[in-house]
Design an enzyme around this catalytic site. Structure first.
Site, mmCIF file in Angstrom:
data_model
loop_
_atom_site.group_PDB
_atom_site.id
_atom_site.type_symbol
_atom_site.label_atom_id
_atom_site.label_comp_id
_atom_site.label_asym_id
_atom_site.label_seq_id
_atom_site.Cartn_x
_atom_site.Cartn_y
_atom_site.Cartn_z
ATOM 1 N N ASP A 153 0.881 -1.157 0.000
ATOM 2 C CA ASP A 153 0.000 0.000 0.000
ATOM 3 C C ASP A 153 0.933 1.224 0.000
ATOM 4 O O ASP A 153 2.094 1.123 0.390
ATOM 5 C CB ASP A 153 -0.871 -0.042 1.258
ATOM 6 C CG ASP A 153 -1.694 1.207 1.433
ATOM 7 O OD1 ASP A 153 -2.348 1.625 0.460
ATOM 8 O OD2 ASP A 153 -1.676 1.790 2.546
ATOM 9 N N ASP B 22 -0.107 5.114 0.720
ATOM 10 C CA ASP B 22 -0.394 6.107 1.775
ATOM 11 C C ASP B 22 -0.370 5.446 3.158
ATOM 12 O O ASP B 22 -1.187 4.560 3.422
ATOM 13 C CB ASP B 22 -1.783 6.732 1.558
ATOM 14 C CG ASP B 22 -1.876 7.501 0.249
ATOM 15 O OD1 ASP B 22 -0.965 8.283 -0.043
ATOM 16 O OD2 ASP B 22 -2.872 7.304 -0.486
ATOM 17 N N GLY C 91 -7.434 3.850 2.927
ATOM 18 C CA GLY C 91 -7.605 2.781 1.940
ATOM 19 C C GLY C 91 -8.859 2.906 1.095
ATOM 20 O O GLY C 91 -9.043 2.170 0.125
ATOM 21 N N ARG D 92 -11.564 7.992 -3.239
ATOM 22 C CA ARG D 92 -11.893 9.410 -3.038
ATOM 23 C C ARG D 92 -13.398 9.625 -2.874
ATOM 24 O O ARG D 92 -13.848 10.276 -1.923
ATOM 25 C CB ARG D 92 -11.367 10.222 -4.220
ATOM 26 C CG ARG D 92 -11.298 11.708 -3.952
ATOM 27 C CD ARG D 92 -10.728 12.442 -5.163
ATOM 28 N NE ARG D 92 -9.458 11.869 -5.594
ATOM 29 C CZ ARG D 92 -8.915 12.065 -6.797
ATOM 30 N NH1 ARG D 92 -9.538 12.831 -7.686
ATOM 31 N NH2 ARG D 92 -7.766 11.506 -7.126
HETATM 32 C C1 BG6 Z 1 -5.742 5.674 -0.287
HETATM 33 C C2 BG6 Z 1 -5.859 6.520 0.954
HETATM 34 O O1 BG6 Z 1 -4.428 5.219 -0.425
HETATM 35 O O2 BG6 Z 1 -6.099 6.432 -1.437
HETATM 36 C C3 BG6 Z 1 -7.268 7.082 1.060
HETATM 37 O O3 BG6 Z 1 -5.573 5.719 2.099
HETATM 38 C C4 BG6 Z 1 -7.604 7.848 -0.205
HETATM 39 O O4 BG6 Z 1 -7.356 7.914 2.187
HETATM 40 C C5 BG6 Z 1 -7.435 6.945 -1.419
HETATM 41 O O5 BG6 Z 1 -8.949 8.326 -0.151
HETATM 42 C C6 BG6 Z 1 -7.719 7.655 -2.740
HETATM 43 O O6 BG6 Z 1 -6.734 8.631 -2.935
HETATM 44 P P1 BG6 Z 1 -6.755 9.731 -4.091
HETATM 45 O O7 BG6 Z 1 -5.325 10.229 -4.107
HETATM 46 O O8 BG6 Z 1 -7.113 9.033 -5.390
HETATM 47 O O9 BG6 Z 1 -7.746 10.761 -3.719
HETATM 48 MG MG MG Z 2 -2.812 3.123 3.593
#
Ligand code: BG6
Ligand code: MG
Length: 211
Positions: free
Chosen positions: A9, A11, A46, A49
């Protein structure tokens, strides 16, 4: 190492963009007068959006149209991207860098399995644009974690079966996704406390001792 592949993963595992997600959502929620705090933010780990926005809107006192929701998600992402542009290779910790290199030296293939549509931007900021053997992210999936799609695609891109890959996660939704896909998992933070996590870890470097 019994695993031929490791799927990370992004983030909260490779880097700490969670704080930027929080700041960007908080700015949007404050503008709309919607209550939002760190505890609600933990439920967004995880999660895609738009699914994250739906969780935030549980506290809204009016209904929003689909168009308004698209606009809110767009604005949040513009704020988030501005924060990401300030990230540099300094935001990649020495521990993460050394551990990735050690796993690769053991012969493991390394992939990203992230729900984020900003994955390539973030990897570029960290100096990892060409590092991984495969990238599965929010741009190639239709179902977000806890669905296993993002990890199944990552394994497929590596040419490996789920049972040959370890998933590394910081989110409960990510551990559920790994389990649903037939993967063993290594967990950090709240994921390490979760009973479905195969290998709870205290820090990223523990990965070299697994398997
Ligand atoms: C995940 C994060 O990795 O990505 C979430 O943990 C986030 O919090 C998701 O909402 C989508 O991210 P992005 O960058 O497409 O808005
Ligand atoms: Mg994560």
């Amino acid at each position: 190492m019994k695993f031929k592949g490791i799927i990370f993963d992004l983030d909260g595992v490779i880097c700490f963009t969670d704080k930027y997600h929080y700041q960007a959502w908080k700015q949007m929620a404050d503008k709309e007068g919607i209550y939002f705090d760190e505890i609600i933010n933990n439920r967004l780990r995880g999660v895609s959006r738009m699914a994250s926005l739906e969780i935030i809107l549980e506290r809204a006192d009016k209904a929003y149209t689909e168009e308004e929701k698209e606009q809110m998600a767009y604005e949040k992402n513009e704020t988030y991207k501005k924060l990401l542009y300030n990230m540099t290779t300094q935001d990649l910790s020495q521990e993460v860098k050394d551990t990735l290199n050690a796993l690769r030296a053991k012969g493991c293939k390394l992939a990203i399995g992230s729900s984020s549509r900003n994955t390539k931007l973030i990897l570029g900021q960290l100096g990892l644009a060409d590092y991984f053997d495969a990238i599965s992210d929010g741009t190639n999936i239709t179902r977000s974690k806890p669905d296993p799609e993002v990890f199944l695609k990552a394994a497929d891109f590596l040419g490996l079966q789920p049972e040959d890959c370890l998933v590394v996660e910081d989110a409960v939704a990510g551990i559920d996704a790994a389990c649903a896909g037939g993967f063993e998992s290594a967990g950090l933070g709240e994921a390490a406390e979760y009973e479905k996590c195969t290998y709870p870890m205290r820090s990223f470097g523990d990965l070299v001792n697994i398997g």
